[in-house]
Design a protein around this motif. Structure first.
Motif, mmCIF file in Angstrom:
data_model
loop_
_atom_site.group_PDB
_atom_site.id
_atom_site.type_symbol
_atom_site.label_atom_id
_atom_site.label_comp_id
_atom_site.label_asym_id
_atom_site.label_seq_id
_atom_site.Cartn_x
_atom_site.Cartn_y
_atom_site.Cartn_z
ATOM 1 N N ARG A 1 -16.285 -41.738 50.915
ATOM 2 C CA ARG A 1 -16.001 -41.868 49.479
ATOM 3 C C ARG A 1 -16.816 -42.971 48.848
ATOM 4 O O ARG A 1 -17.146 -43.968 49.488
ATOM 5 N N THR A 2 -17.118 -42.764 47.574
ATOM 6 C CA THR A 2 -17.834 -43.783 46.812
ATOM 7 C C THR A 2 -17.384 -43.725 45.359
ATOM 8 O O THR A 2 -16.967 -42.674 44.883
ATOM 9 N N ARG A 3 -17.475 -44.844 44.689
ATOM 10 C CA ARG A 3 -17.268 -44.868 43.233
ATOM 11 C C ARG A 3 -18.599 -44.925 42.517
ATOM 12 O O ARG A 3 -18.680 -44.658 41.339
ATOM 13 N N ARG A 4 -19.647 -45.293 43.269
ATOM 14 C CA ARG A 4 -20.988 -45.394 42.685
ATOM 15 C C ARG A 4 -21.574 -44.009 42.472
ATOM 16 O O ARG A 4 -21.393 -43.110 43.294
ATOM 17 N N HIS A 5 -22.303 -43.872 41.398
ATOM 18 C CA HIS A 5 -23.043 -42.640 41.149
ATOM 19 C C HIS A 5 -24.244 -42.630 42.088
ATOM 20 O O HIS A 5 -24.881 -43.659 42.289
ATOM 21 N N ARG A 6 -24.540 -41.482 42.687
ATOM 22 C CA ARG A 6 -25.561 -41.408 43.730
ATOM 23 C C ARG A 6 -26.722 -40.476 43.390
ATOM 24 O O ARG A 6 -27.475 -40.063 44.272
ATOM 25 N N ALA A 7 -26.845 -40.132 42.089
ATOM 26 C CA ALA A 7 -27.955 -39.275 41.660
ATOM 27 C C ALA A 7 -28.152 -39.462 40.164
ATOM 28 O O ALA A 7 -27.369 -40.137 39.495
ATOM 29 N N ARG A 8 -29.233 -38.852 39.653
ATOM 30 C CA ARG A 8 -29.506 -38.901 38.216
ATOM 31 C C ARG A 8 -30.121 -37.577 37.793
ATOM 32 O O ARG A 8 -30.583 -36.798 38.637
ATOM 33 N N LEU A 9 -30.105 -37.320 36.507
ATOM 34 C CA LEU A 9 -30.678 -36.099 35.950
ATOM 35 C C LEU A 9 -32.036 -36.388 35.331
ATOM 36 O O LEU A 9 -32.214 -37.407 34.656
ATOM 37 N N ARG A 10 -32.955 -35.476 35.545
ATOM 38 C CA ARG A 10 -34.263 -35.531 34.919
ATOM 39 C C ARG A 10 -34.696 -34.098 34.635
ATOM 40 O O ARG A 10 -34.228 -33.161 35.279
ATOM 41 N N GLU A 11 -35.614 -33.924 33.704
ATOM 42 C CA GLU A 11 -36.183 -32.603 33.480
ATOM 43 C C GLU A 11 -37.467 -32.524 34.295
ATOM 44 O O GLU A 11 -38.357 -33.363 34.160
ATOM 45 N N VAL A 12 -37.524 -31.521 35.191
ATOM 46 C CA VAL A 12 -38.564 -31.432 36.205
ATOM 47 C C VAL A 12 -39.147 -30.021 36.207
ATOM 48 O O VAL A 12 -38.413 -29.040 36.050
ATOM 49 N N SER A 13 -40.433 -29.922 36.438
ATOM 50 C CA SER A 13 -41.074 -28.622 36.584
ATOM 51 C C SER A 13 -40.831 -28.105 38.002
ATOM 52 O O SER A 13 -41.116 -28.792 38.989
ATOM 53 N N TYR A 14 -40.319 -26.869 38.090
ATOM 54 C CA TYR A 14 -40.028 -26.250 39.390
ATOM 55 C C TYR A 14 -40.118 -24.739 39.210
ATOM 56 O O TYR A 14 -39.527 -24.189 38.280
ATOM 57 N N ARG A 15 -40.863 -24.084 40.030
ATOM 58 C CA ARG A 15 -41.002 -22.637 40.025
ATOM 59 C C ARG A 15 -41.399 -22.120 38.636
ATOM 60 O O ARG A 15 -40.885 -21.119 38.148
ATOM 61 N N GLY A 16 -42.299 -22.868 37.975
ATOM 62 C CA GLY A 16 -42.876 -22.390 36.732
ATOM 63 C C GLY A 16 -42.144 -22.726 35.455
ATOM 64 O O GLY A 16 -42.521 -22.237 34.395
ATOM 65 N N ALA A 17 -41.100 -23.544 35.524
ATOM 66 C CA ALA A 17 -40.368 -23.907 34.302
ATOM 67 C C ALA A 17 -39.879 -25.345 34.395
ATOM 68 O O ALA A 17 -39.538 -25.828 35.480
ATOM 69 N N VAL A 18 -39.843 -26.018 33.252
ATOM 70 C CA VAL A 18 -39.265 -27.356 33.179
ATOM 71 C C VAL A 18 -37.795 -27.195 32.812
ATOM 72 O O VAL A 18 -37.460 -26.560 31.811
ATOM 73 N N SER A 19 -36.921 -27.738 33.650
ATOM 74 C CA SER A 19 -35.483 -27.598 33.453
ATOM 75 C C SER A 19 -34.782 -28.826 34.020
ATOM 76 O O SER A 19 -35.381 -29.615 34.746
ATOM 77 N N ALA A 20 -33.509 -28.971 33.677
ATOM 78 C CA ALA A 20 -32.725 -30.081 34.215
ATOM 79 C C ALA A 20 -32.682 -29.999 35.740
ATOM 80 O O ALA A 20 -32.576 -28.912 36.317
ATOM 81 N N ALA A 21 -32.761 -31.176 36.359
ATOM 82 C CA ALA A 21 -32.696 -31.269 37.813
ATOM 83 C C ALA A 21 -31.952 -32.547 38.180
ATOM 84 O O ALA A 21 -32.008 -33.541 37.466
ATOM 85 N N MET A 22 -31.235 -32.492 39.293
ATOM 86 C CA MET A 22 -30.504 -33.648 39.791
ATOM 87 C C MET A 22 -31.292 -34.233 40.954
ATOM 88 O O MET A 22 -31.545 -33.545 41.947
ATOM 89 N N VAL A 23 -31.675 -35.492 40.823
ATOM 90 C CA VAL A 23 -32.470 -36.181 41.838
ATOM 91 C C VAL A 23 -31.535 -37.117 42.608
ATOM 92 O O VAL A 23 -30.939 -38.020 42.030
ATOM 93 N N TYR A 24 -31.410 -36.889 43.899
ATOM 94 C CA TYR A 24 -30.559 -37.736 44.741
ATOM 95 C C TYR A 24 -31.186 -39.119 44.879
ATOM 96 O O TYR A 24 -32.406 -39.237 44.995
#
Length: 173
Positions: free
Chosen positions: A113-136
């Motif tokens: 368990r953790t109370r700390r957030h362990r990732a963030r959101l960024r818009e990333v190009s993947y498989r031909g489209a820029v879309s929201a992505a969660m980066v660990y």
């Protein structure tokens, strides 16, 4: 519109990728909130792991504060530190990862368990489209998202060293 029941019933990885590619991208603002997840079986080595572990979903508070792994049930949800999960060993195990947990196995997740957030959101190009992505924060994993509808996302977990993505669905709470 994509058939959610068909995705949850399972399909091959190539077909899941085709569906993912056909869906529109999403912005980070569109996916803020808590989401309940389910697996899209594609014969990936991780298939079944999240279900047997008691995975609930993800919570996106804002672009810089994400709980990538929520476990438990509504009213008793808790965030888990992904760095303490066995995700890094899955590529080496191939299809040998067990689809069950030993007695008390789910209790082990509570130790991470953790109370700390362990990732963030960024818009990333993947498989031909820029879309929201969660980066660990601590793992070489990016979860990419496409919109099935306003309250449903198809996710593709892109893990370094994995030959193909692991697909999952998220439905807004």
């Amino acid at each position: 519109m994509t058939d959610i029941a068909g995705l949850q019933a399972g399909l091959d990885s190539d077909r899941a990728a085709e569906i993912f590619d056909s869906l529109p991208p999403v912005t980070t603002e569109q996916i803020l909130g808590r989401w309940h997840g389910s697996e899209v079986p594609t014969a990936h080595p991780m298939d079944g792991l999240l279900d047997v572990s008691g995975w609930y979903g993800k919570e996106f508070a804002d672009a810089d504060h994400v709980h990538p792994l929520l476990f438990g049930a509504p009213g008793r949800l808790y965030a888990v530190n992904p760095k303490l999960m066995p995700l890094g060993t899955l590529n080496r195990l191939g299809d040998r990862f067990p689809r069950w947990l030993p007695p008390g196995g789910r209790a082990a997740f509570r130790l991470a368990r953790t109370r700390r957030h362990r990732a963030r959101l960024r818009e990333v190009s993947y498989r031909g489209a820029v879309s929201a992505a969660m980066v660990y924060d601590d793992l070489p994993i990016i979860d990419h998202f496409r919109m099935v509808d306003a309250d449903t996302l198809l996710g593709a977990m892109d893990q370094r060293g994995s030959a193909r993505p692991y697909f999952f669905l998220l439905q807004r709470d």
